[in-house]
Design a protein around this motif. Structure first.
Motif, PDB file in Angstrom:
ATOM      1  N   SER A  44      26.993  54.613  10.392  1.00  6.97           N
ATOM      2  CA  SER A  44      26.897  53.329  11.101  1.00  6.97           C
ATOM      3  C   SER A  44      27.933  52.315  10.643  1.00  6.97           C
ATOM      4  CB  SER A  44      25.494  52.741  10.933  1.00  6.97           C
ATOM      5  OG  SER A  44      25.208  52.514   9.560  1.00  6.97           O
ATOM      6  N   SER A  45      28.558  52.553   9.477  1.00  7.68           N
ATOM      7  CA  SER A  45      29.588  51.621   8.984  1.00  7.68           C
ATOM      8  C   SER A  45      30.863  51.706   9.808  1.00  7.68           C
ATOM      9  CB  SER A  45      29.919  51.934   7.522  1.00  7.68           C
ATOM     10  OG  SER A  45      30.651  53.157   7.420  1.00  7.68           O
ATOM     11  N   GLY A  46      31.052  52.832  10.504  1.00  9.20           N
ATOM     12  CA  GLY A  46      32.272  53.020  11.290  1.00  9.20           C
ATOM     13  C   GLY A  46      33.460  53.464  10.468  1.00  9.20           C
ATOM     14  N   LEU A  47      33.307  53.576   9.142  1.00  8.86           N
ATOM     15  CA  LEU A  47      34.412  53.987   8.278  1.00  8.86           C
ATOM     16  C   LEU A  47      34.700  55.471   8.435  1.00  8.86           C
ATOM     17  CD1 LEU A  47      33.467  52.124   4.971  1.00  8.86           C
ATOM     18  CD2 LEU A  47      35.424  51.612   6.457  1.00  8.86           C
ATOM     19  N   PRO A  48      35.969  55.875   8.317  1.00 11.12           N
ATOM     20  CA  PRO A  48      36.291  57.301   8.285  1.00 11.12           C
ATOM     21  C   PRO A  48      35.507  57.987   7.170  1.00 11.12           C
ATOM     22  CG  PRO A  48      38.288  56.020   8.566  1.00 11.12           C
ATOM     23  CD  PRO A  48      37.187  55.032   8.273  1.00 11.12           C
ATOM     24  N   LEU A  49      34.991  59.169   7.477  1.00  8.84           N
ATOM     25  CA  LEU A  49      34.122  59.882   6.546  1.00  8.84           C
ATOM     26  C   LEU A  49      34.628  61.296   6.328  1.00  8.84           C
ATOM     27  CD1 LEU A  49      31.449  60.408   4.967  1.00  8.84           C
ATOM     28  CD2 LEU A  49      30.377  60.897   7.179  1.00  8.84           C
ATOM     29  N   PHE A  50      34.762  61.686   5.069  1.00 13.15           N
ATOM     30  CA  PHE A  50      35.055  63.070   4.702  1.00 13.15           C
ATOM     31  C   PHE A  50      33.741  63.656   4.196  1.00 13.15           C
ATOM     32  CE2 PHE A  50      36.311  66.670   2.218  1.00 13.15           C
ATOM     33  CZ  PHE A  50      37.515  67.117   2.739  1.00 13.15           C
ATOM     34  N   LEU A  51      33.226  64.656   4.904  1.00 15.51           N
ATOM     35  CA  LEU A  51      31.906  65.205   4.616  1.00 15.51           C
ATOM     36  C   LEU A  51      32.011  66.659   4.211  1.00 15.51           C
ATOM     37  CD1 LEU A  51      28.792  64.963   4.631  1.00 15.51           C
ATOM     38  CD2 LEU A  51      28.867  65.485   7.087  1.00 15.51           C
ATOM     39  N   GLU A  52      31.481  66.972   3.040  1.00 15.34           N
ATOM     40  CA  GLU A  52      31.488  68.355   2.586  1.00 15.34           C
ATOM     41  C   GLU A  52      30.570  69.203   3.461  1.00 15.34           C
ATOM     42  OE1 GLU A  52      32.587  70.861   0.826  1.00 15.34           O
ATOM     43  OE2 GLU A  52      34.299  69.587   0.408  1.00 15.34           O
ATOM     44  N   LYS A  53      30.864  70.497   3.522  1.00 15.06           N
ATOM     45  CA  LYS A  53      29.980  71.427   4.220  1.00 15.06           C
ATOM     46  C   LYS A  53      28.961  71.969   3.210  1.00 15.06           C
ATOM     47  CE  LYS A  53      31.175  75.080   1.962  1.00 15.06           C
ATOM     48  NZ  LYS A  53      30.192  75.907   1.245  1.00 15.06           N
ATOM     49  N   PRO A  54      27.844  72.530   3.683  1.00 15.98           N
ATOM     50  CA  PRO A  54      27.363  72.475   5.058  1.00 15.98           C
ATOM     51  C   PRO A  54      26.888  71.067   5.381  1.00 15.98           C
ATOM     52  CG  PRO A  54      25.675  73.430   3.662  1.00 15.98           C
ATOM     53  CD  PRO A  54      26.885  73.224   2.796  1.00 15.98           C
ATOM     54  N   ASN A  60      30.627  56.755  15.796  1.00 16.35           N
ATOM     55  CA  ASN A  60      31.695  56.940  14.807  1.00 16.35           C
ATOM     56  C   ASN A  60      32.232  58.360  14.931  1.00 16.35           C
ATOM     57  OD1 ASN A  60      33.395  57.183  12.621  1.00 16.35           O
ATOM     58  ND2 ASN A  60      31.887  56.554  11.092  1.00 16.35           N
ATOM     59  N   ARG A  61      33.470  58.486  15.409  1.00 11.97           N
ATOM     60  CA  ARG A  61      34.060  59.816  15.587  1.00 11.97           C
ATOM     61  C   ARG A  61      35.139  60.111  14.547  1.00 11.97           C
ATOM     62  NH1 ARG A  61      30.027  59.797  17.450  1.00 11.97           N
ATOM     63  NH2 ARG A  61      29.331  60.178  19.577  1.00 11.97           N
ATOM     64  N   LYS A  62      35.227  59.255  13.538  1.00  9.42           N
ATOM     65  CA  LYS A  62      36.233  59.449  12.496  1.00  9.42           C
ATOM     66  C   LYS A  62      35.637  60.224  11.313  1.00  9.42           C
ATOM     67  CE  LYS A  62      38.721  55.193  13.673  1.00  9.42           C
ATOM     68  NZ  LYS A  62      39.226  53.883  13.170  1.00  9.42           N
ATOM     69  N   VAL A  63      35.225  61.462  11.591  1.00 13.96           N
ATOM     70  CA  VAL A  63      34.592  62.291  10.570  1.00 13.96           C
ATOM     71  C   VAL A  63      35.393  63.577  10.387  1.00 13.96           C
ATOM     72  CG1 VAL A  63      32.497  63.486   9.837  1.00 13.96           C
ATOM     73  CG2 VAL A  63      32.326  61.381  11.197  1.00 13.96           C
ATOM     74  N   VAL A  64      35.724  63.881   9.138  1.00 13.36           N
ATOM     75  CA  VAL A  64      36.402  65.136   8.799  1.00 13.36           C
ATOM     76  C   VAL A  64      35.417  66.000   8.027  1.00 13.36           C
ATOM     77  CG1 VAL A  64      38.333  66.227   7.585  1.00 13.36           C
ATOM     78  CG2 VAL A  64      38.642  63.975   8.658  1.00 13.36           C
ATOM     79  N   VAL A  65      35.000  67.108   8.633  1.00 13.93           N
ATOM     80  CA  VAL A  65      34.135  68.063   7.941  1.00 13.93           C
ATOM     81  C   VAL A  65      35.014  69.013   7.140  1.00 13.93           C
ATOM     82  CG1 VAL A  65      32.419  69.897   8.214  1.00 13.93           C
ATOM     83  CG2 VAL A  65      32.359  67.898   9.708  1.00 13.93           C
ATOM     84  N   SER A  66      34.590  69.337   5.955  1.00 10.97           N
ATOM     85  CA  SER A  66      35.409  70.148   5.060  1.00 10.97           C
ATOM     86  C   SER A  66      35.415  71.618   5.483  1.00 10.97           C
ATOM     87  CB  SER A  66      34.896  70.021   3.618  1.00 10.97           C
ATOM     88  OG  SER A  66      35.757  70.703   2.730  1.00 10.97           O
ATOM     89  N   PHE A  67      36.143  71.883   6.577  1.00 11.63           N
ATOM     90  CA  PHE A  67      36.360  73.240   7.086  1.00 11.63           C
ATOM     91  C   PHE A  67      37.854  73.543   7.006  1.00 11.63           C
ATOM     92  CE2 PHE A  67      32.393  73.204   9.960  1.00 11.63           C
ATOM     93  CZ  PHE A  67      31.671  73.969   9.044  1.00 11.63           C
ATOM     94  N   PRO A  68      38.366  73.884   5.831  1.00 13.00           N
ATOM     95  CA  PRO A  68      39.812  74.070   5.678  1.00 13.00           C
ATOM     96  C   PRO A  68      40.370  75.310   6.365  1.00 13.00           C
ATOM     97  CG  PRO A  68      38.684  74.628   3.642  1.00 13.00           C
ATOM     98  CD  PRO A  68      37.659  74.014   4.546  1.00 13.00           C
ATOM     99  N   LEU A  69      39.553  76.350   6.575  1.00 16.02           N
ATOM    100  CA  LEU A  69      40.112  77.598   7.124  1.00 16.02           C
ATOM    101  C   LEU A  69      40.675  77.393   8.524  1.00 16.02           C
ATOM    102  CD1 LEU A  69      37.625  80.381   5.936  1.00 16.02           C
ATOM    103  CD2 LEU A  69      39.673  79.494   4.821  1.00 16.02           C
TER     104      LEU A  69
END
Length: 379
Positions: free
Chosen positions: A87-97, A117-126
């Motif tokens: 809800s903060s709207g800040l870019p988020l880096f989220l570990e998996k799962p 908020n669509r500024k989310v990076v899920v930690s899926f490096p492959l």
């Protein structure tokens, strides 16, 4: 760039210090939420001398201005912490799962859709490795025809970590489909560009089981100088003082599992993962088969091959270099920096895909328990 960190775990620490700071040396951790006092010291030793320590994410978000948030807690906290941040709207880096149970994955989906908020990076490096990017480029070109069958494998050479460290606690991790297969399911979904429809799985525990006492530490065992899984014979990061016996009654986790996944187009994927392969038996990759040809790759060898079906031709591409997660970590870090400074508008690993992968893994787990096909659908 000022980053707030929730849970300064080993993985998030590596992404920050080995990837983010190399791309932008001015990145700094301005706020930290972590219940472990040792992590407060560690983050300062890693160069963030002026970091402020907070008891809650809410306090950190309220008291300091941040450019982004990174969540590196234990797995069961990924969803509740993400819900506090979205809800903060800040870019988020989220570990998996992104979630470890059905209730949480539904909560996260609802919270994500409500936040905008669509500024989310899920930690899926492959999915962002050079190998997978090349594979997708070739497949999208139509060179091998439409993909109609996929055979994927992951023989994990460091499988001991899932039976001797905290990963052995299935209540915490959600099981090995969520811990390992989630990566492979994600890059397969990404390459195919279509959604899974149903899954059937089977899991076995044939090796890492036994009658040793619950809670037994490796260093306390009378066989620690002869057991091949003993920390006495390893050079990895599994420390003797907390490594548990993987042949005890409380070991947890299956040691091999397989899945059949049907997709919307009718094609199916076979996937198998194994946790007692070692050394050169390591393998991680897939074969994508179309009518015109077959494309295969292996992350460990760094080789992509395209076998044409109607001409005597094989194309070989070889990648060099030894970066984190085969180069994918640096691409995730680059994206997160871009979302924070405004140079990128879309995540290369969005939460929508993290949710689908988690749902597929949870349905796979249900299938292995019930012996039934499971539909990949939201409740």
């Amino acid at each position: 760039m000022k980053i707030g960190v929730i849970g300064y775990g080993l993985r998030i620490r590596g992404v920050i210090n080995n990837e983010l700071k190399k791309l932008d040396p001015d990145v700094q951790i301005s706020g930290l939420v972590d219940i472990n006092p040792a992590k407060h010291v560690q983050v300062q030793q890693d160069g963030s001398e002026h970091v402020r320590i907070f008891e809650t994410p809410e306090a950190m978000l309220e008291e300091i201005d941040l450019d982004g948030i990174m969540i590196g807690t234990r797995c069961s906290l990924h969803t509740p912490m993400a819900l506090k941040v979205l809800s903060s709207g800040l870019p988020l880096f989220l570990e998996k799962p992104v979630a470890t149970n059905m209730k949480d994955v539904q909560r996260l989906k609802n919270g994500y859709e409500a936040s905008a908020n669509r500024k989310v990076v899920v930690s899926f490096p492959l999915r962002v490795t050079s190998i997978v990017q090349l594979a997708k480029e070739i497949i999208d070109s139509g060179k091998i025809g439409s993909v109609e069958h996929v055979q994927a494998i992951n023989n994990v050479p460091y499988g001991n970590v899932y039976f001797q460290s905290w990963y052995r606690d299935e209540e915490e991790t959600g099981g090995l489909f969520l811990q390992k297969a989630t990566h492979d399911f994600d890059y397969i979904n990404y390459v195919l560009g279509t959604k899974p429809e149903s899954v059937a799985t089977m899991a076995s525990k044939q090796i890492f089981k036994g009658t040793k006492p619950s809670g037994l530490k490796c260093i306390e065992c009378e066989e620690n100088r002869t057991c091949p899984e003993s920390t006495a014979f390893r050079t990895d990061s599994l420390k003797e003082e907390w490594a548990h016996c993987c042949f005890a009654k409380d070991t947890g986790n299956e040691d091999s599992s397989s899945a059949l996944i049907r997709y919307e187009s009718g094609l199916h994927v076979s996937y198998s993962q194994n946790f007692f392969a070692r050394n050169k038996a390591a393998a991680r990759g897939a074969r994508f088969l179309g009518y015109k040809g077959t494309l295969e790759f292996d992350f460990y060898t760094g080789v992509v091959k395209v076998y044409m079906h109607h001409s005597p031709r094989v194309e070989t591409y070889e990648f060099t270099g030894d970066k984190g997660h085969f180069g994918g970590d640096s691409e995730l870090a680059r994206c997160f920096l871009g979302l924070m400074d405004g140079s990128m508008e879309r995540s290369v690993s969005p939460l929508e895909d993290g949710l689908i992968s988690a749902l597929l893994c949870l349905k796979a787990q249900q299938s292995s328990i019930t012996g039934t096909f499971q539909e990949i659908a939201w409740d």
